[in-house]
Design an enzyme around this catalytic site. Structure first.
Site, mmCIF file in Angstrom:
data_model
loop_
_atom_site.group_PDB
_atom_site.id
_atom_site.type_symbol
_atom_site.label_atom_id
_atom_site.label_comp_id
_atom_site.label_asym_id
_atom_site.label_seq_id
_atom_site.Cartn_x
_atom_site.Cartn_y
_atom_site.Cartn_z
ATOM 1 N N LEU A 134 -4.611 -5.356 -4.254
ATOM 2 C CA LEU A 134 -3.564 -4.346 -4.207
ATOM 3 C C LEU A 134 -2.201 -4.944 -3.867
ATOM 4 O O LEU A 134 -2.033 -5.574 -2.813
ATOM 5 C CB LEU A 134 -3.931 -3.273 -3.177
ATOM 6 C CG LEU A 134 -2.930 -2.130 -2.996
ATOM 7 C CD1 LEU A 134 -2.823 -1.307 -4.275
ATOM 8 C CD2 LEU A 134 -3.331 -1.258 -1.811
ATOM 9 N N ASP A 135 -1.234 -4.750 -4.770
ATOM 10 C CA ASP A 135 0.174 -5.097 -4.553
ATOM 11 C C ASP A 135 0.395 -6.570 -4.223
ATOM 12 O O ASP A 135 1.345 -6.915 -3.514
ATOM 13 C CB ASP A 135 0.776 -4.226 -3.435
ATOM 14 C CG ASP A 135 0.803 -2.758 -3.805
ATOM 15 O OD1 ASP A 135 0.881 -2.446 -5.001
ATOM 16 O OD2 ASP A 135 0.746 -1.911 -2.887
ATOM 17 N N THR A 136 -0.466 -7.443 -4.716
ATOM 18 C CA THR A 136 -0.295 -8.873 -4.426
ATOM 19 C C THR A 136 -0.216 -9.712 -5.694
ATOM 20 O O THR A 136 -0.309 -10.931 -5.629
ATOM 21 C CB THR A 136 -1.445 -9.404 -3.540
ATOM 22 O OG1 THR A 136 -2.690 -9.212 -4.227
ATOM 23 C CG2 THR A 136 -1.486 -8.688 -2.202
ATOM 24 N N GLY A 154 0.797 -1.218 0.000
ATOM 25 C CA GLY A 154 0.000 0.000 0.000
ATOM 26 C C GLY A 154 0.828 1.266 0.000
ATOM 27 O O GLY A 154 1.978 1.290 -0.455
#
Length: 276
Positions: free
Chosen positions: A219-221, A193
């Site tokens: 998000l961001d995975t 994040g």
């Protein structure tokens, strides 16, 4: 002309022989070959570069007939790939890719730069590449419609988020599955994040890093393609960590993009197999 063959499927005996036999039968020459079996899932991956005078589609057709229905066969031609860069206000990743492109280091044709701010337009203009400012609004759907309308003109193979600081909707991501590359200024999965350097500073870390990954709905995975780290000490502030991190961010993004452009990445569930 060199062609690139991607094959992945459940593992079974004789796969390499059966695949290369088809290439031999049709008079193709294998330039390089890499294969890997994921022992945890018993899944097979193979990347083959080959050349010859015949249309390469005959290889794909034959392999689909001879291999199991669970096999994915994909063909690409080695050469420059059309890409579009997306950015916000930070110049380091965007500038690095523009320089590499100008120097002929990228196996890509940068079609355009799209940004939700106009700050970077003078930089992009120096490289004679079209710049499009699509202002950010509170109406994300309207903003994304504007971006998608531009992308329809360029039809890129990949979108590269060179510090594009907006979260894309699931509908947008679905248009480009595993074709959107993002750089996150953290060694994921740590510090997901916003403000990861501030998170790292508060935690007192001794290394910071950057992660290039494919964009998914979470998000961001998304599947990780490339990562790297550098050491920091107690003397670093959050701001100096961020400054040091900019160098590693642009290097990791460039490396991940190179791997994608050379068809060296397989996506399998939320992981990658990368043939370097």
């Amino acid at each position: 002309m060199t062609h690139l063959l991607h094959i992945d499927c459940p593992d079974e005996p004789g796969l390499v022989f059966r695949i290369t036999q088809v290439l031999f039968e049709h008079g193709f020459n294998i330039i390089s070959n890499q294969e890997f079996v994921d022992q945890s899932t018993q899944y097979f991956f193979m990347r083959t570069a080959f050349a010859g005078d015949r249309p390469p589609q005959v290889v794909v057709d034959q392999l689909r007939q001879r291999l199991s229905p669970a096999t994915t066969v994909r063909l690409a031609t080695a050469g420059k790939r059309p890409i579009v860069l997306m950015a916000t206000k930070e110049s380091h990743c965007l500038g690095d890719l523009l320089l590499r492109h100008a120097d002929g280091e990228l196996n890509a044709d940068i079609q355009a730069v799209i940004s939700n701010h106009a700050v970077l337009e003078p930089l992009v203009n120096r490289f004679d590449i079209p710049f499009h400012h699509v202002p950010a609004t509170h109406d994300r759907a309207a903003h994304e419609r504007g971006v998608l309308a531009l992308l329809e003109q360029y039809r890129p193979d990949y979108l590269v988020l060179a510090k594009y600081m907006r979260i894309l909707s699931p509908e947008f991501v679905a248009r480009y599955p595993f074709r959107i590359l993002n750089i996150h200024h953290s060694f994921l999965p740590a510090f997901v994040g916003a403000r990861p350097y501030h998170q790292a500073f508060e935690r007192g870390v001794k290394i910071i890093g950057a992660t290039a990954h494919a964009v998914t709905n979470d998000l961001d995975t998304g599947p990780i393609i490339a990562q790297d780290v550098l050491p920091v000490t107690h003397t670093h502030t959050a701001a100096s960590m961020a400054q040091a991190g900019r160098d590693i961010e642009k290097l990791v993004l460039a490396r991940a993009l190179k791997l994608l452009l050379e068809e060296r990445v397989f996506f399998h569930h939320n992981r990658t197999v990368v043939f370097e």
